[in-house]
Design a protein around this motif. Structure first.
Motif, mmCIF file in Angstrom:
data_model
loop_
_atom_site.group_PDB
_atom_site.id
_atom_site.type_symbol
_atom_site.label_atom_id
_atom_site.label_comp_id
_atom_site.label_asym_id
_atom_site.label_seq_id
_atom_site.Cartn_x
_atom_site.Cartn_y
_atom_site.Cartn_z
ATOM 1 N N TYR A 1 -6.441 -7.318 6.751
ATOM 2 C CA TYR A 1 -6.213 -6.504 5.558
ATOM 3 C C TYR A 1 -6.564 -5.040 5.819
ATOM 4 C CZ TYR A 1 -5.009 -10.198 2.230
ATOM 5 O OH TYR A 1 -4.352 -11.210 1.552
ATOM 6 N N SER A 2 -7.614 -4.810 6.594
ATOM 7 C CA SER A 2 -8.011 -3.436 6.926
ATOM 8 C C SER A 2 -6.911 -2.738 7.713
ATOM 9 C CB SER A 2 -9.313 -3.435 7.736
ATOM 10 O OG SER A 2 -10.377 -3.987 6.992
ATOM 11 N N MET A 3 -6.309 -3.455 8.668
ATOM 12 C CA MET A 3 -5.226 -2.873 9.469
ATOM 13 C C MET A 3 -3.983 -2.626 8.622
ATOM 14 S SD MET A 3 -6.448 -2.344 12.463
ATOM 15 C CE MET A 3 -7.988 -1.986 11.581
ATOM 16 N N ALA A 4 -3.714 -3.541 7.687
ATOM 17 C CA ALA A 4 -2.559 -3.362 6.798
ATOM 18 C C ALA A 4 -2.760 -2.142 5.896
ATOM 19 C CB ALA A 4 -2.341 -4.617 5.955
ATOM 20 N N ILE A 5 -3.981 -1.978 5.389
ATOM 21 C CA ILE A 5 -4.281 -0.814 4.545
ATOM 22 C C ILE A 5 -4.174 0.472 5.354
ATOM 23 C CG2 ILE A 5 -6.126 0.355 3.272
ATOM 24 C CD1 ILE A 5 -7.078 -2.456 2.405
ATOM 25 N N LEU A 6 -4.696 0.457 6.585
ATOM 26 C CA LEU A 6 -4.613 1.642 7.445
ATOM 27 C C LEU A 6 -3.157 1.990 7.739
ATOM 28 C CD1 LEU A 6 -5.895 3.823 9.173
ATOM 29 C CD2 LEU A 6 -6.133 2.138 11.028
ATOM 30 N N THR A 7 -2.351 0.974 8.037
ATOM 31 C CA THR A 7 -0.923 1.203 8.283
ATOM 32 C C THR A 7 -0.260 1.811 7.059
ATOM 33 O OG1 THR A 7 -0.757 -0.614 9.870
ATOM 34 C CG2 THR A 7 1.283 0.095 8.822
ATOM 35 N N GLY A 8 -0.543 1.244 5.890
ATOM 36 C CA GLY A 8 0.039 1.756 4.658
ATOM 37 C C GLY A 8 -0.355 3.198 4.384
ATOM 38 N N CYS A 9 -1.625 3.535 4.655
ATOM 39 C CA CYS A 9 -2.091 4.910 4.443
ATOM 40 C C CYS A 9 -1.404 5.880 5.406
ATOM 41 C CB CYS A 9 -3.603 4.990 4.622
ATOM 42 S SG CYS A 9 -4.544 4.183 3.293
ATOM 43 N N LEU A 10 -1.262 5.467 6.668
ATOM 44 C CA LEU A 10 -0.597 6.323 7.645
ATOM 45 C C LEU A 10 0.873 6.507 7.291
ATOM 46 C CD1 LEU A 10 -2.150 4.989 10.982
ATOM 47 C CD2 LEU A 10 -2.470 7.262 9.999
ATOM 48 N N TYR B 1 2.265 6.176 4.288
ATOM 49 C CA TYR B 1 2.389 7.024 3.097
ATOM 50 C C TYR B 1 2.082 8.479 3.436
ATOM 51 C CZ TYR B 1 1.751 9.207 -1.390
ATOM 52 O OH TYR B 1 1.871 10.065 -2.443
ATOM 53 N N GLY B 2 1.230 8.703 4.424
ATOM 54 C CA GLY B 2 0.891 10.061 4.832
ATOM 55 C C GLY B 2 2.119 10.874 5.191
ATOM 56 N N GLN B 3 3.115 10.219 5.796
ATOM 57 C CA GLN B 3 4.331 10.964 6.147
ATOM 58 C C GLN B 3 5.057 11.447 4.896
ATOM 59 O OE1 GLN B 3 7.889 9.027 7.699
ATOM 60 N NE2 GLN B 3 7.022 7.013 7.174
ATOM 61 N N PHE B 4 5.080 10.626 3.838
ATOM 62 C CA PHE B 4 5.735 11.036 2.602
ATOM 63 C C PHE B 4 4.962 12.170 1.932
ATOM 64 C CE2 PHE B 4 6.613 6.283 2.634
ATOM 65 C CZ PHE B 4 7.824 6.428 3.268
ATOM 66 N N PHE B 5 3.633 12.034 1.894
ATOM 67 C CA PHE B 5 2.794 13.026 1.233
ATOM 68 C C PHE B 5 2.974 14.406 1.863
ATOM 69 C CE2 PHE B 5 -1.240 15.313 0.759
ATOM 70 C CZ PHE B 5 -1.407 15.265 -0.616
ATOM 71 N N PHE B 6 2.893 14.459 3.197
ATOM 72 C CA PHE B 6 3.013 15.744 3.879
ATOM 73 C C PHE B 6 4.470 16.216 3.953
ATOM 74 C CE2 PHE B 6 -1.127 14.275 5.478
ATOM 75 C CZ PHE B 6 -1.880 15.393 5.151
ATOM 76 N N TYR B 7 5.397 15.268 3.924
ATOM 77 C CA TYR B 7 6.812 15.647 3.846
ATOM 78 C C TYR B 7 7.054 16.471 2.578
ATOM 79 C CZ TYR B 7 11.921 15.213 3.575
ATOM 80 O OH TYR B 7 13.257 15.485 3.488
ATOM 81 N N GLY B 8 6.500 16.004 1.459
ATOM 82 C CA GLY B 8 6.677 16.715 0.211
ATOM 83 C C GLY B 8 6.074 18.112 0.254
ATOM 84 N N LEU B 9 4.891 18.231 0.858
ATOM 85 C CA LEU B 9 4.246 19.537 0.958
ATOM 86 C C LEU B 9 5.041 20.482 1.861
ATOM 87 C CD1 LEU B 9 0.479 18.525 1.282
ATOM 88 C CD2 LEU B 9 1.649 19.460 -0.723
ATOM 89 N N GLY B 10 5.675 19.918 2.883
ATOM 90 C CA GLY B 10 6.487 20.744 3.775
ATOM 91 C C GLY B 10 7.821 21.115 3.142
ATOM 92 N N HIS B 11 8.409 20.170 2.423
ATOM 93 C CA HIS B 11 9.748 20.358 1.868
ATOM 94 C C HIS B 11 9.804 21.540 0.905
ATOM 95 C CE1 HIS B 11 13.760 19.182 0.622
ATOM 96 N NE2 HIS B 11 13.367 19.195 -0.645
ATOM 97 N N VAL B 12 8.803 21.679 0.036
ATOM 98 C CA VAL B 12 8.832 22.740 -0.969
ATOM 99 C C VAL B 12 8.636 24.124 -0.349
ATOM 100 C CG1 VAL B 12 8.035 21.236 -2.815
ATOM 101 C CG2 VAL B 12 6.343 22.477 -1.442
ATOM 102 N N ILE C 1 0.829 -1.210 0.000
ATOM 103 C CA ILE C 1 0.000 0.000 0.000
ATOM 104 C C ILE C 1 0.863 1.259 0.000
ATOM 105 C CG2 ILE C 1 -1.727 1.322 1.288
ATOM 106 C CD1 ILE C 1 -2.813 -1.227 0.015
ATOM 107 N N CYS C 2 1.810 1.350 0.955
ATOM 108 C CA CYS C 2 2.529 2.618 1.148
ATOM 109 C C CYS C 2 3.692 2.808 0.180
ATOM 110 C CB CYS C 2 3.021 2.740 2.595
ATOM 111 S SG CYS C 2 4.392 1.675 3.028
ATOM 112 N N TRP C 3 4.271 1.725 -0.314
ATOM 113 C CA TRP C 3 5.455 1.848 -1.158
ATOM 114 C C TRP C 3 5.214 1.575 -2.637
ATOM 115 C CZ3 TRP C 3 9.224 -1.019 2.640
ATOM 116 C CH2 TRP C 3 9.576 -0.124 3.663
ATOM 117 N N LEU C 4 4.019 1.096 -2.963
ATOM 118 C CA LEU C 4 3.762 0.796 -4.369
ATOM 119 C C LEU C 4 2.431 1.393 -4.838
ATOM 120 C CD1 LEU C 4 5.113 -0.690 -6.714
ATOM 121 C CD2 LEU C 4 3.742 -2.703 -6.150
ATOM 122 N N ALA C 5 1.330 1.004 -4.203
ATOM 123 C CA ALA C 5 0.010 1.420 -4.683
ATOM 124 C C ALA C 5 -0.226 2.923 -4.524
ATOM 125 C CB ALA C 5 -1.079 0.632 -3.953
#
Length: 344
Positions: free
Chosen positions: A257-266, A268-279, A42-46
């Motif tokens: 599977y629900s917990m794995a998806i939630l973990t992946g979303c959380l 990935y959330g760090q990467f998403f907001f990292y990018g918004l902060g970095h710029v 979820i977090c590294w591919l999808a």
């Protein structure tokens, strides 16, 4: 104001990362490798691919025009980051979560922050620039604060062992080299994003604006996924656990599977907001990694307090933790002020 928004986005991403491990406690009947690979998908591919399609205009054109060298470098450095994550997980078995966190994240914080300007040959100019002293002191204090959190965590583990009348298989001789390896390789993720910046520059040309960094994750995160996939497949083959993806016992498959998806979303959330902060960090964008890692440890510790993970600890351990949190907060403030001075 942009700088403050950047720090707040980093705080949001760090908070997401600090909470990403909590769903794992609800997983039943799965081995570590089953759960880890499911959430990694979820977090590294999808999600990197999905979010890039959503936020990057003319994505296919961007990928066609982006320099292939930047793609390859970002991917290979992402693979190294994935190996670092595996070393991190193994080190925990020998020296515990807290000490592994202190050593590996401390090394990653310092090395991952200073490596980009060092490689680009701009570190000397940075050290002479306005606000540089605050940046260096902030990075150093961040490393000290992370180390103090690790010591407090190790004391917590000892306190819990006493209460439970058991001992862990602690081995510094085995765990320390793994911690150092994890810290060095994990630092390469920040460098992976740095080397992928030419791809983001093309995305910005087509209107990606503050979301431009999302295109880099296609390469940096998929690289990490490949090494994770190989290691998890090795464990699956060794322990004969491939079948767990279709069964978990006690009708827990949907929940797992629900917990794995939630973990992946959380995660990935760090990467998403990292990018918004970095710029939004202005002249000293390279400090994004330090701010993110320091806040990650800070919010992880606060989350542990809120979830009462420290309730059975002695007063000495709690005082050490409070000191660590104070040092981490001071480090973030110094880094923010140093960035502010650099923008003047």
């Amino acid at each position: 104001m942009e700088l403050i928004n950047g720090v707040l986005f980093h705080a949001t991403g760090a908070s997401s990362a600090a909470l990403c491990y909590t769903p794992q406690k609800k997983v039943v009947g799965w081995s570590w490798q089953t759960y880890w690979l499911a959430q990694a998908f979820i977090c590294w591919l999808a999600l990197p691919v999905i979010m890039a399609f959503i936020t990057i205009p003319n994505l296919m054109t961007v990928l066609q025009e982006a320099p292939s060298a930047a793609m390859i470098k970002s991917f290979l450095l992402g693979m190294a980051y994935g190996i670092g994550g595996t070393a991190f997980g193994i080190a925990i078995r020998y020296v515990g979560f807290s000490l592994t966190y202190a050593i590996a994240v401390g090394i990653s914080c310092v090395l991952g922050t200073l490596l980009p300007p060092l490689v680009h040959g701009t570190l000397g100019d940075v050290l002479k620039s306005n606000g540089a002293a605050y940046l260096i002191i902030g990075i150093a204090l961040g490393a000290v604060g992370i180390a103090l959190c690790g010591l407090a965590g190790r004391n917590k583990e000892k306190d819990m062992e006493k209460d439970q009348n058991n001992t862990s298989a602690f081995s510094l001789a085995k765990g320390l080299p793994l911690c150092i390896l994890a810290g060095i390789l994990s630092a390469l993720y920040g460098f992976s994003l740095d080397q992928g910046q030419p791809i983001a520059d093309v995305a910005a040309k087509y209107g990606a604006a503050n979301f431009q960094g999302n295109v880099i994750y296609i390469f940096s995160n998929s690289g990490a996924f490949v090494t994770t996939l190989l290691y998890c497949f090795y464990l699956h083959n060794k322990e004969k656990t491939f079948g767990q993806y279709a069964s978990a016992g006690n009708n827990s498959l949907v929940k797992n599977y629900s917990m794995a998806i939630l973990t992946g979303c959380l995660w990935y959330g760090q990467f998403f907001f990292y990018g918004l902060g970095h710029v939004r960090m202005g002249k000293y964008q390279f400090t994004s990694w330090a701010i993110h890692m320091i806040m990650l440890v800070l919010f992880s510790s606060v989350a542990g307090l809120l979830m009462k993970e420290w309730k059975n600890c002695g007063s000495k351990t709690i005082r050490l933790l409070m000191l660590a949190l104070l040092v981490l907060i001071t480090a973030v403030l110094l880094l923010t002020y140093g960035n502010y001075l650099g923008s003047l």
